[in-house]
Design a protein around this motif. Structure first.
Motif, PDB file in Angstrom:
ATOM      1  N   VAL A  33      21.808 -54.989 -40.186  1.00 46.01           N
ATOM      2  CA  VAL A  33      22.435 -56.005 -41.026  1.00 46.01           C
ATOM      3  C   VAL A  33      22.643 -57.312 -40.270  1.00 46.01           C
ATOM      4  N   ALA A  34      22.588 -58.384 -41.039  1.00 43.70           N
ATOM      5  CA  ALA A  34      23.045 -59.699 -40.606  1.00 43.70           C
ATOM      6  C   ALA A  34      24.088 -60.124 -41.615  1.00 43.70           C
ATOM      7  N   VAL A  35      25.236 -60.592 -41.144  1.00 42.75           N
ATOM      8  CA  VAL A  35      26.313 -60.969 -42.059  1.00 42.75           C
ATOM      9  C   VAL A  35      26.852 -62.344 -41.690  1.00 42.75           C
ATOM     10  N   THR A  36      27.226 -63.102 -42.702  1.00 42.85           N
ATOM     11  CA  THR A  36      27.840 -64.405 -42.476  1.00 42.85           C
ATOM     12  C   THR A  36      29.299 -64.363 -42.915  1.00 42.85           C
ATOM     13  N   GLY A  37      30.060 -65.262 -42.349  1.00 45.17           N
ATOM     14  CA  GLY A  37      31.454 -65.424 -42.729  1.00 45.17           C
ATOM     15  C   GLY A  37      31.900 -66.824 -42.374  1.00 45.17           C
ATOM     16  N   LEU A  38      33.118 -67.143 -42.711  1.00 44.12           N
ATOM     17  CA  LEU A  38      33.654 -68.472 -42.442  1.00 44.12           C
ATOM     18  C   LEU A  38      34.875 -68.410 -41.538  1.00 44.12           C
ATOM     19  N   ARG A  40      37.257 -67.354 -38.633  1.00 44.39           N
ATOM     20  CA  ARG A  40      37.072 -66.831 -37.276  1.00 44.39           C
ATOM     21  C   ARG A  40      37.632 -65.423 -37.151  1.00 44.39           C
ATOM     22  N   ALA A  41      38.775 -65.173 -37.795  1.00 46.61           N
ATOM     23  CA  ALA A  41      39.371 -63.836 -37.724  1.00 46.61           C
ATOM     24  C   ALA A  41      38.462 -62.798 -38.364  1.00 46.61           C
ATOM     25  N   HIS A  42      37.857 -63.127 -39.511  1.00 48.08           N
ATOM     26  CA  HIS A  42      36.961 -62.192 -40.184  1.00 48.08           C
ATOM     27  C   HIS A  42      35.680 -61.972 -39.375  1.00 48.08           C
ATOM     28  N   LEU A  43      35.165 -63.030 -38.767  1.00 46.27           N
ATOM     29  CA  LEU A  43      33.978 -62.891 -37.924  1.00 46.27           C
ATOM     30  C   LEU A  43      34.251 -61.945 -36.760  1.00 46.27           C
ATOM     31  N   ASP A  44      35.393 -62.125 -36.117  1.00 45.54           N
ATOM     32  CA  ASP A  44      35.748 -61.259 -34.992  1.00 45.54           C
ATOM     33  C   ASP A  44      35.937 -59.816 -35.438  1.00 45.54           C
ATOM     34  N   LEU A  55      23.812 -58.850 -36.546  1.00 51.45           N
ATOM     35  CA  LEU A  55      23.902 -60.292 -36.362  1.00 51.45           C
ATOM     36  C   LEU A  55      25.070 -60.803 -37.198  1.00 51.45           C
ATOM     37  N   VAL A  56      26.078 -61.340 -36.532  1.00 50.79           N
ATOM     38  CA  VAL A  56      27.286 -61.823 -37.202  1.00 50.79           C
ATOM     39  C   VAL A  56      27.458 -63.294 -36.842  1.00 50.79           C
ATOM     40  N   PHE A  57      27.462 -64.174 -37.833  1.00 53.81           N
ATOM     41  CA  PHE A  57      27.535 -65.599 -37.512  1.00 53.81           C
ATOM     42  C   PHE A  57      28.207 -66.386 -38.635  1.00 53.81           C
ATOM     43  N   GLN A  58      28.671 -67.564 -38.278  1.00 47.92           N
ATOM     44  CA  GLN A  58      29.390 -68.419 -39.221  1.00 47.92           C
ATOM     45  C   GLN A  58      28.410 -69.231 -40.058  1.00 47.92           C
ATOM     46  N   ASN A  59      28.690 -69.315 -41.352  1.00 53.13           N
ATOM     47  CA  ASN A  59      27.884 -70.137 -42.248  1.00 53.13           C
ATOM     48  C   ASN A  59      28.725 -70.461 -43.471  1.00 53.13           C
ATOM     49  N   ASP A  60      28.814 -71.727 -43.794  1.00 50.79           N
ATOM     50  CA  ASP A  60      29.619 -72.178 -44.930  1.00 50.79           C
ATOM     51  C   ASP A  60      28.685 -72.560 -46.071  1.00 50.79           C
TER      52      ASP A  60
END
Length: 246
Positions: A33-38, A40-44, A55-60
């Motif tokens: 999986v690759a997942v996006t979030g906005l 910082r707490a959820h990404l961590d 793959l976990v990364f920030q994307n708005d």
């Protein structure tokens, strides 16, 4: 052998709630999986709960360049077997309180974002891939304070039908998940007292008389992403405890 063995799935808004529940289960069933979030707490939190290969990364999704950045980041995966456009933004306001900024942010995140994302990612979808868009029962509920949110989620339903028609020749399926009252951080913008009152009011209208869980909603999305739904496209699947049948 799980349903997702050898498959690569991208989930926007996959660092909390329904998206994260789905990502965890895809990994358990053999997928990558690759997942996006906005947040910082959820990404961590997602990085702690998902394996090192995720793959976990920030994307708005609301930003004009987000779709292109998303496509560039996941290009390293070598093609997608599944795409779940799950990222969303919610606020409520009365008609008289609706302003340009409120409308623009909601539509940018919930309608323009997914449109540009699928446009940027279309060439990375493998033949036979599956796409799922997360809408909401708000599109049908006629809630007085949710007109903009409902419109943005209704737009996804219309877009998905067009996507299904356009991508069918490549064997790519496009379907819509329509969650109702699901336990998740999605209503965290509400005051605790307001949120509790809202949820109790909704539960009383449900045939099943309880809120749904993120895992229950994710299970339906994963059905649509998997080969179990190989002949399903252009459809809507409500996960709402019976809300819309009333």
């Amino acid at each position: 052998m799980g349903r997702f063995t050898g498959k690569r799935i991208l989930i926007t808004g996959g660092t909390s709630g329904i998206g994260l529940a789905g990502a965890i289960r895809i990994v358990e069933e053999g997928g990558t999986v690759a997942v996006t979030g906005l947040s910082r707490a959820h990404l961590d939190d997602a990085r702690r709960k998902l394996p090192a290969g995720a793959l976990v990364f920030q994307n708005d999704a609301s930003q004009p360049t987000a779709a292109e950045e998303l496509a560039n980041t996941v290009a390293t995966l070598g093609g997608l077997d599944g795409l779940w456009l799950n990222a969303g933004y919610a606020r409520v306001a009365g008609i008289e309180d609706t302003r340009f900024e409120f409308f623009d942010r909601m539509m940018n995140a919930n309608a323009r974002g997914p449109m540009l994302q699928i446009a940027s990612l279309a060439n990375q979808l493998k033949p036979g891939a599956s796409v799922v868009l997360t809408s909401s029962t708000s599109a049908y509920e006629a809630a007085p304070m949710a007109s903009v949110y409902a419109a943005s989620k209704g737009a996804l339903i219309s877009m998905a039908r067009c996507f299904a028609a356009a991508m069918g020749e490549r064997g790519i399926r496009v379907n819509v998940l329509v969650p109702g009252p699901i336990e998740s951080p999605f209503r965290s913008f509400m005051l605790e007292s307001m949120r509790k009152e809202f949820e109790e009011g909704v539960v009383n209208r449900l045939a099943l008389k309880r809120m749904g869980t993120a895992s229950e909603a994710a299970a339906v999305a994963l059905f649509l992403l998997s080969d179990d739904a190989a002949y399903v496209t252009g459809s809507q699947y409500a996960v709402d405890g019976g809300l819309m049948m009333r």
